[in-house]
Design a protein around this motif. Structure first.
Motif, PDB file in Angstrom:
ATOM      1  N   GLY A  27     -24.388  32.765  52.927  1.00 49.02           N
ATOM      2  CA  GLY A  27     -24.207  31.977  54.126  1.00 49.02           C
ATOM      3  C   GLY A  27     -25.508  31.691  54.839  1.00 49.02           C
ATOM      4  N   PRO A  28     -25.584  30.543  55.604  1.00 50.41           N
ATOM      5  CA  PRO A  28     -26.808  30.204  56.328  1.00 50.41           C
ATOM      6  C   PRO A  28     -26.977  31.088  57.562  1.00 50.41           C
ATOM      7  CG  PRO A  28     -25.122  28.577  56.758  1.00 50.41           C
ATOM      8  CD  PRO A  28     -24.550  29.498  55.733  1.00 50.41           C
ATOM      9  N   GLU A  29     -28.206  31.105  58.040  1.00 52.66           N
ATOM     10  CA  GLU A  29     -28.537  31.854  59.233  1.00 52.66           C
ATOM     11  C   GLU A  29     -29.687  31.164  59.938  1.00 52.66           C
ATOM     12  OE1 GLU A  29     -30.768  35.549  58.439  1.00 52.66           O
ATOM     13  OE2 GLU A  29     -30.337  35.138  56.314  1.00 52.66           O
ATOM     14  N   THR A  30     -29.937  31.532  61.192  1.00 45.55           N
ATOM     15  CA  THR A  30     -31.010  30.929  61.971  1.00 45.55           C
ATOM     16  C   THR A  30     -32.287  31.749  61.790  1.00 45.55           C
ATOM     17  OG1 THR A  30     -29.418  30.103  63.577  1.00 45.55           O
ATOM     18  CG2 THR A  30     -31.730  30.194  64.249  1.00 45.55           C
ATOM     19  N   PHE A  31     -33.393  31.055  61.447  1.00 45.55           N
ATOM     20  CA  PHE A  31     -34.693  31.713  61.305  1.00 45.55           C
ATOM     21  C   PHE A  31     -35.766  30.727  61.719  1.00 45.55           C
ATOM     22  CE2 PHE A  31     -33.882  29.557  57.351  1.00 45.55           C
ATOM     23  CZ  PHE A  31     -35.113  29.027  56.989  1.00 45.55           C
ATOM     24  N   GLU A  32     -36.984  31.239  61.831  1.00 40.91           N
ATOM     25  CA  GLU A  32     -38.129  30.414  62.226  1.00 40.91           C
ATOM     26  C   GLU A  32     -38.977  30.102  60.995  1.00 40.91           C
ATOM     27  OE1 GLU A  32     -40.315  32.288  65.261  1.00 40.91           O
ATOM     28  OE2 GLU A  32     -38.704  32.162  66.765  1.00 40.91           O
ATOM     29  N   PRO A  33     -39.088  28.812  60.599  1.00 45.19           N
ATOM     30  CA  PRO A  33     -39.913  28.461  59.448  1.00 45.19           C
ATOM     31  C   PRO A  33     -41.372  28.911  59.617  1.00 45.19           C
ATOM     32  CG  PRO A  33     -38.499  26.635  60.052  1.00 45.19           C
ATOM     33  CD  PRO A  33     -38.354  27.659  61.134  1.00 45.19           C
ATOM     34  N   ALA A  34     -41.909  28.911  60.852  1.00 48.53           N
ATOM     35  CA  ALA A  34     -43.305  29.333  61.050  1.00 48.53           C
ATOM     36  C   ALA A  34     -43.490  30.799  60.668  1.00 48.53           C
ATOM     37  CB  ALA A  34     -43.701  29.083  62.500  1.00 48.53           C
TER      38      ALA A  34
END
Length: 600
Positions: A453-460
């Motif tokens: 499943g997807p989740e929220t993260f910071e690409p930086a």
């Protein structure tokens, strides 16, 4: 004397009474005879009165005469014909109306006439009105029904005109464009002589024709087209001086000056009259009329040359109104037309049915074609997934053993040494082997199972972690890592994104190590309205075009830029995430772009 009556009573008569009764009975026959004589006398008188009253109840017939010189002159010329018919047929009444050619046309169209006396061209043009030619007029001046109509082109005697060419631009008068004994005959002769009517100032002045002669005499016209003998008749009536006029195209000497050949004369025609007995009586009466011992009427003659002349002028001798023609066709051929309409209706219905079936079959074919394409794409994806699963299984089986051995040796070395630095190094080796085993496990999972499943993260943050992870290897290869990131968050499958970016960084470092020359490696992450863009760019010499063309179709066929298998897996992962992975050569290196949409 006694007598018993019907009631049984006895009646007694004296002798004197008996004698008186006998005298009365003897008078009865004489009385009856007298009364019968009076009855028949009254009946005879009544019959005579009825016969005398029959002419008063006779039907009146209207005869239309073409009066080209006006009503008064026409009545004076044709009144003897009316009087002769009324004398020969006392049971009928014949009256005449004297009209111009246009007035006759309207009267015929309105069915106001029973008979008509007119020239042959007018008769031919109105044949559609149901005209029935009974007799042809024998003009006393020519004595022939076949040769009794001509026309004359008059000019003034002092005009100085001697040739037809001199008429160009001059004023030429005529009564009407369909006037047979004037315009049509003269114009036909001019046309045969090569004289163009368009070069003249042609003026149609209308009836009566006498007005043309007056206009020519007074100088209002330079020439006039009139029926032959018009000038002679007007001279006999003291209206003009014939010496003031002259004629062009003068024909052979005849009783009248003329400019054209002689054509058939006038006709007496019935209009839609079906009473054959009346027509026969009128024809017999006309043939019996004479002038100075010579007959005035003869048998009807053919009008072939008149019809040919009218066709030459493109006047349709059989012309009928379009509605009349349509009505005639419909009434005469309605059975065939009904059959034709039925056939056309059947053909139309069949065409509609075939068209609907064709459209239905076309839609069904398109639907089946789309379904086949969809099934082929699904089959291709299943084949590729199966291939990737087999590859991942094989790689996992082959790599798990060396990774397990490396981990075991590192853990054994960690137990055997007491130096802190060595234990740290061995600890890193154990962590990397565990991470490698985890990557292999995820490959097998992604090839055969749905993504996590997807989740929220910071690409930086992810880019900083991955760049720090490959920093020791980059330093050993002499590669400078440049990091440019933008703050923000992304809702996506973190392990998949991590695997794609890690694979791209590894491919770039593999290229530097094979070339044996350092360079720079740039990792960028930026955000747009559509989503995130992550770039991995280097100057390691670029990748083969075969790899770029094969990307997304099958396994890359080149080993120039890494094994190619990781690139294939990265491309598939990007597609499953709803994004895209593109690869191209720029500035003597390679740029890989990973696009991840904002909404998953």
């Amino acid at each position: 004397m006694s007598w018993r009556d019907g009631a049984g009573s006895i009646v007694v008569f004296h002798n004197n009474d008996v004698a008186l009764i006998q005298d009365k009975l003897s008078l009865i026959p004489n009385y009856l005879i007298t009364q019968m004589r009076l009855f028949f006398r009254h009946l005879y008188t009544f019959g005579i009165c009825c016969l005398l009253c029959l002419p008063l109840q006779a039907k009146e017939y209207r005869i239309g005469f073409l009066a080209y010189r006006g009503e008064a002159q026409g009545r004076a010329e044709w009144q003897p014909v009316l009087d002769g018919l009324n004398r020969a047929l006392p049971a009928h009444v014949f009256s005449g109306v004297f009209l111009t050619q246009q007035q006759l046309d309207r009267a015929l169209a309105d069915q106001q006439l029973d008979f008509v006396v007119t020239n042959p061209a007018h008769y031919v043009l109105n044949r559609s009105q149901g005209l029935n030619w009974l007799a042809s007029y024998l003009d006393p001046r020519f004595g022939s029904a076949r040769e009794s109509v001509a026309a004359t082109l008059l000019i003034r005697a002092d005009s100085g005109i001697s040739t037809l060419r001199q008429l160009h631009g001059l004023r030429i008068g005529a009564v009407h464009e369909q006037a047979f004994g004037g315009y049509l005959l003269v114009a036909e002769q001019l046309r045969r002589r090569g004289v163009t009517m368009a070069n003249m100032d042609l003026q149609f002045r209308g009836y009566p024709v006498d007005a043309l002669v007056y206009l020519l005499r007074d100088g209002a016209l330079d020439a006039a087209m009139v029926p032959a003998c018009t000038l002679e008749q007007m001279a006999e009536e003291g209206l003009v001086n014939p010496a003031d006029f002259s004629a062009l195209m003068l024909q052979a000497r005849t009783p009248c000056v003329r400019s054209t050949p002689l054509y058939p004369g006038w006709s007496f025609a019935a209009v839609n009259n079906q009473d054959e007995t009346l027509l026969r009586d009128i024809t017999r009466a006309l043939l019996a009329e004479a002038h100075q011992g010579k007959p005035l009427w003869g048998a009807p003659i053919r009008l072939d040359e008149v019809e040919q002349l009218l066709r030459g002028w493109q006047l349709n001798t059989e012309q009928k109104p379009p509605l009349h023609v349509l009505r005639t066709v419909l009434l005469g051929y309605w059975q065939w037309l009904a059959g034709l309409m039925l056939v056309l209706l059947v053909i139309g219905l069949h065409h509609v049915r075939v068209t609907r079936l064709l459209l239905k079959r076309t839609d069904e074919r398109d639907r089946l074609h789309s379904l086949i394409q969809s099934r082929e794409q699904e089959l291709t994806r299943a084949r590729q997934a199966t291939l990737l699963g087999e590859m991942a299984t094989g790689l996992a089986h082959e790599l798990n053993q060396p990774l397990s051995a490396i981990k075991a040796y590192a853990q054994a070395g960690e137990l055997m040494t007491t130096e802190a630095s060595s234990q740290e190094v061995l600890q890193h080796i154990v962590e990397e082997t565990e991470r490698g085993a985890d990557i292999i496990r995820r490959f097998r999972q992604w090839a055969s199972q749905p993504l996590p499943g997807p989740e929220t993260f910071e690409p930086a943050a992810l880019c900083r972690e991955l760049s720090g992870r490959v920093m020791p290897r980059a330093n050993a290869a002499g590669v400078r890592i440049e990091l440019e990131t933008e703050e923000g968050s992304l809702f996506c499958v973190l392990p998949a994104v991590e695997q794609i970016v890690s694979n791209l960084l590894g491919n770039s470092l593999d290229a530097f190590e094979r070339r044996g020359q350092g360079g720079w490696l740039r990792l960028q992450a930026g955000r747009t309205e559509a989503g995130w863009h992550i770039y991995v760019q280097d100057n390691a010499g670029g990748v083969s075009s075969v790899v770029i063309e094969a990307l997304g179709h099958t396994l890359p066929a080149s080993r120039i830029h890494g094994m190619g298998i990781g690139l294939m897996v990265s491309y598939r992962l990007a597609r499953r995430l709803g994004g895209a992975l593109t690869l191209l050569n720029v500035n003597q290196g390679t740029q890989a772009e990973l696009f991840l949409p904002k909404e998953q």
